[in-house]
Design a protein around this motif. Structure first.
Motif, PDB file in Angstrom:
ATOM      1  N   SER A  30      90.045  92.456  14.868  1.00  0.00           N
ATOM      2  CA  SER A  30      91.185  92.328  15.775  1.00  0.00           C
ATOM      3  C   SER A  30      92.239  91.335  15.297  1.00  0.00           C
ATOM      4  N   THR A  31      91.828  90.368  14.467  1.00  0.00           N
ATOM      5  CA  THR A  31      92.793  89.366  14.003  1.00  0.00           C
ATOM      6  C   THR A  31      92.647  89.136  12.503  1.00  0.00           C
ATOM      7  N   ARG A  32      93.706  88.632  11.903  1.00  0.00           N
ATOM      8  CA  ARG A  32      93.680  88.275  10.492  1.00  0.00           C
ATOM      9  C   ARG A  32      92.724  87.108  10.269  1.00  0.00           C
ATOM     10  N   GLU A  33      92.626  86.213  11.255  1.00  0.00           N
ATOM     11  CA  GLU A  33      91.735  85.063  11.149  1.00  0.00           C
ATOM     12  C   GLU A  33      90.277  85.516  11.054  1.00  0.00           C
ATOM     13  N   ARG A  34      89.917  86.530  11.852  1.00  0.00           N
ATOM     14  CA  ARG A  34      88.539  87.052  11.799  1.00  0.00           C
ATOM     15  C   ARG A  34      88.278  87.708  10.446  1.00  0.00           C
ATOM     16  N   ALA A  35      89.252  88.452   9.940  1.00  0.00           N
ATOM     17  CA  ALA A  35      89.104  89.077   8.628  1.00  0.00           C
ATOM     18  C   ALA A  35      88.930  88.012   7.546  1.00  0.00           C
ATOM     19  N   GLU A  36      89.666  86.920   7.656  1.00  0.00           N
ATOM     20  CA  GLU A  36      89.551  85.847   6.672  1.00  0.00           C
ATOM     21  C   GLU A  36      88.187  85.162   6.759  1.00  0.00           C
ATOM     22  N   GLU A  37      87.722  84.928   7.954  1.00  0.00           N
ATOM     23  CA  GLU A  37      86.407  84.310   8.145  1.00  0.00           C
ATOM     24  C   GLU A  37      85.306  85.162   7.507  1.00  0.00           C
ATOM     25  N   VAL A  38      85.358  86.462   7.755  1.00  0.00           N
ATOM     26  CA  VAL A  38      84.379  87.391   7.199  1.00  0.00           C
ATOM     27  C   VAL A  38      84.497  87.431   5.678  1.00  0.00           C
ATOM     28  N   THR A  39      85.713  87.500   5.182  1.00  0.00           N
ATOM     29  CA  THR A  39      85.949  87.566   3.739  1.00  0.00           C
ATOM     30  C   THR A  39      85.374  86.345   3.042  1.00  0.00           C
ATOM     31  N   ARG A  40      85.647  85.179   3.583  1.00  0.00           N
ATOM     32  CA  ARG A  40      85.138  83.955   2.970  1.00  0.00           C
ATOM     33  C   ARG A  40      83.613  83.910   2.983  1.00  0.00           C
ATOM     34  N   ALA A  41      82.992  84.348   4.070  1.00  0.00           N
ATOM     35  CA  ALA A  41      81.527  84.339   4.159  1.00  0.00           C
ATOM     36  C   ALA A  41      80.902  85.296   3.147  1.00  0.00           C
ATOM     37  N   VAL A  42      81.453  86.498   3.032  1.00  0.00           N
ATOM     38  CA  VAL A  42      80.888  87.494   2.116  1.00  0.00           C
ATOM     39  C   VAL A  42      81.120  87.076   0.663  1.00  0.00           C
ATOM     40  N   LEU A  43      82.306  86.597   0.336  1.00  0.00           N
ATOM     41  CA  LEU A  43      82.577  86.169  -1.041  1.00  0.00           C
ATOM     42  C   LEU A  43      81.716  84.974  -1.433  1.00  0.00           C
ATOM     43  N   ALA A  44      81.496  84.054  -0.509  1.00  0.00           N
ATOM     44  CA  ALA A  44      80.620  82.913  -0.798  1.00  0.00           C
ATOM     45  C   ALA A  44      79.199  83.402  -1.056  1.00  0.00           C
ATOM     46  N   ALA A  45      78.730  84.334  -0.249  1.00  0.00           N
ATOM     47  CA  ALA A  45      77.389  84.881  -0.445  1.00  0.00           C
ATOM     48  C   ALA A  45      77.280  85.598  -1.789  1.00  0.00           C
ATOM     49  N   LEU A  46      78.305  86.358  -2.144  1.00  0.00           N
ATOM     50  CA  LEU A  46      78.304  87.044  -3.436  1.00  0.00           C
ATOM     51  C   LEU A  46      78.338  86.030  -4.575  1.00  0.00           C
ATOM     52  N   GLY A  47      79.085  84.974  -4.405  1.00  0.00           N
ATOM     53  CA  GLY A  47      79.150  83.925  -5.415  1.00  0.00           C
ATOM     54  C   GLY A  47      77.818  83.255  -5.655  1.00  0.00           C
ATOM     55  N   ARG A  48      76.957  83.243  -4.652  1.00  0.00           N
ATOM     56  CA  ARG A  48      75.621  82.674  -4.821  1.00  0.00           C
ATOM     57  C   ARG A  48      74.696  83.618  -5.591  1.00  0.00           C
ATOM     58  N   GLN A  49      75.052  84.887  -5.677  1.00  0.00           N
ATOM     59  CA  GLN A  49      74.192  85.877  -6.330  1.00  0.00           C
ATOM     60  C   GLN A  49      74.650  86.281  -7.726  1.00  0.00           C
ATOM     61  N   LEU A  50      75.929  86.233  -7.983  1.00  0.00           N
ATOM     62  CA  LEU A  50      76.482  86.752  -9.227  1.00  0.00           C
ATOM     63  C   LEU A  50      76.639  85.642 -10.261  1.00  0.00           C
ATOM     64  N   THR A  51      76.234  85.919 -11.485  1.00  0.00           N
ATOM     65  CA  THR A  51      76.317  84.933 -12.563  1.00  0.00           C
ATOM     66  C   THR A  51      76.932  85.576 -13.802  1.00  0.00           C
ATOM     67  N   GLY A  52      77.100  84.771 -14.819  1.00  0.00           N
ATOM     68  CA  GLY A  52      77.527  85.274 -16.121  1.00  0.00           C
ATOM     69  C   GLY A  52      78.990  85.659 -16.191  1.00  0.00           C
ATOM     70  N   GLU A  53      79.303  86.413 -17.243  1.00  0.00           N
ATOM     71  CA  GLU A  53      80.670  86.861 -17.461  1.00  0.00           C
ATOM     72  C   GLU A  53      81.178  87.709 -16.303  1.00  0.00           C
ATOM     73  N   GLU A  54      80.290  88.448 -15.690  1.00  0.00           N
ATOM     74  CA  GLU A  54      80.697  89.316 -14.581  1.00  0.00           C
ATOM     75  C   GLU A  54      81.279  88.494 -13.436  1.00  0.00           C
ATOM     76  N   ARG A  55      80.718  87.338 -13.207  1.00  0.00           N
ATOM     77  CA  ARG A  55      81.222  86.460 -12.144  1.00  0.00           C
ATOM     78  C   ARG A  55      82.650  86.004 -12.462  1.00  0.00           C
ATOM     79  N   SER A  56      82.873  85.525 -13.677  1.00  0.00           N
ATOM     80  CA  SER A  56      84.207  85.048 -14.029  1.00  0.00           C
ATOM     81  C   SER A  56      85.199  86.201 -14.151  1.00  0.00           C
ATOM     82  N   ASP A  57      84.768  87.343 -14.663  1.00  0.00           N
ATOM     83  CA  ASP A  57      85.664  88.498 -14.754  1.00  0.00           C
ATOM     84  C   ASP A  57      86.042  89.026 -13.372  1.00  0.00           C
ATOM     85  N   LEU A  58      85.076  89.031 -12.459  1.00  0.00           N
ATOM     86  CA  LEU A  58      85.376  89.463 -11.097  1.00  0.00           C
ATOM     87  C   LEU A  58      86.349  88.489 -10.440  1.00  0.00           C
ATOM     88  N   ALA A  59      86.129  87.213 -10.630  1.00  0.00           N
ATOM     89  CA  ALA A  59      87.033  86.209 -10.055  1.00  0.00           C
ATOM     90  C   ALA A  59      88.453  86.409 -10.571  1.00  0.00           C
TER      91      ALA A  59
END
Length: 144
Positions: A30-59
């Motif tokens: 419903s709001t951009r703020e909610r989308a941002e909150e979700v985005t930050r949570a999911v990206l942080a979780a992915l950042g905890r799982q992804l390593t190597g060149e793939e992590r830096s290339d994705l970033a």
């Protein structure tokens, strides 16, 4: 020394605001703020799982704000399957697994689009099983 491949870079015109608007639309938030909150949570979780060149290339494919969230996490020494990723996200955000799965799909669909198919193949090869569906792809299993 000449690199064997060019690193991926963010698509021209892709801003964090545009990324959030897409996630807001895809996730029906419903709001951009909610989308941002979700985005930050999911990206942080992915950042905890992804390593190597793939992590830096994705970033490098993501807008700067999103890249900082992804790379600002220390990789978790215990890799999680796709379902484990969703359950961990639900626990960390105080949501349900169903909500975490929805949020993950909305964010990772946008990430997959920014990454492109070649980099996404590499990212999925680096992660344990179960992530392809989270990125909106079929899970391919090799026959024994």
């Amino acid at each position: 020394m000449i690199p064997l491949r060019e690193p991926a870079t963010a698509r021209p015109g892709t801003t964090f605001h545009r990324m959030l608007e897409r996630i807001r639309y895809e996730g029906a938030y419903s709001t951009r703020e909610r989308a941002e909150e979700v985005t930050r949570a999911v990206l942080a979780a992915l950042g905890r799982q992804l390593t190597g060149e793939e992590r830096s290339d994705l970033a490098a494919c993501l807008p700067a704000e999103a890249a900082l969230v992804l790379t600002g996490q220390s990789p978790d020494p215990r890799p999680l399957t796709g379902w484990g990723f969703v359950k961990d996200l639900a626990t960390r955000t105080g949501g349900t697994p169903a909500t975490a799965r929805w949020d993950t799909g909305a964010v990772l669909a946008a990430v997959a689009d920014l990454a492109g198919p070649d980099l996404l193949d590499r990212v999925l090869a680096r992660l344990p099983s179960g992530y392809a569906l989270l990125f909106g792809r079929a899970e391919l299993i090799q026959a024994a």
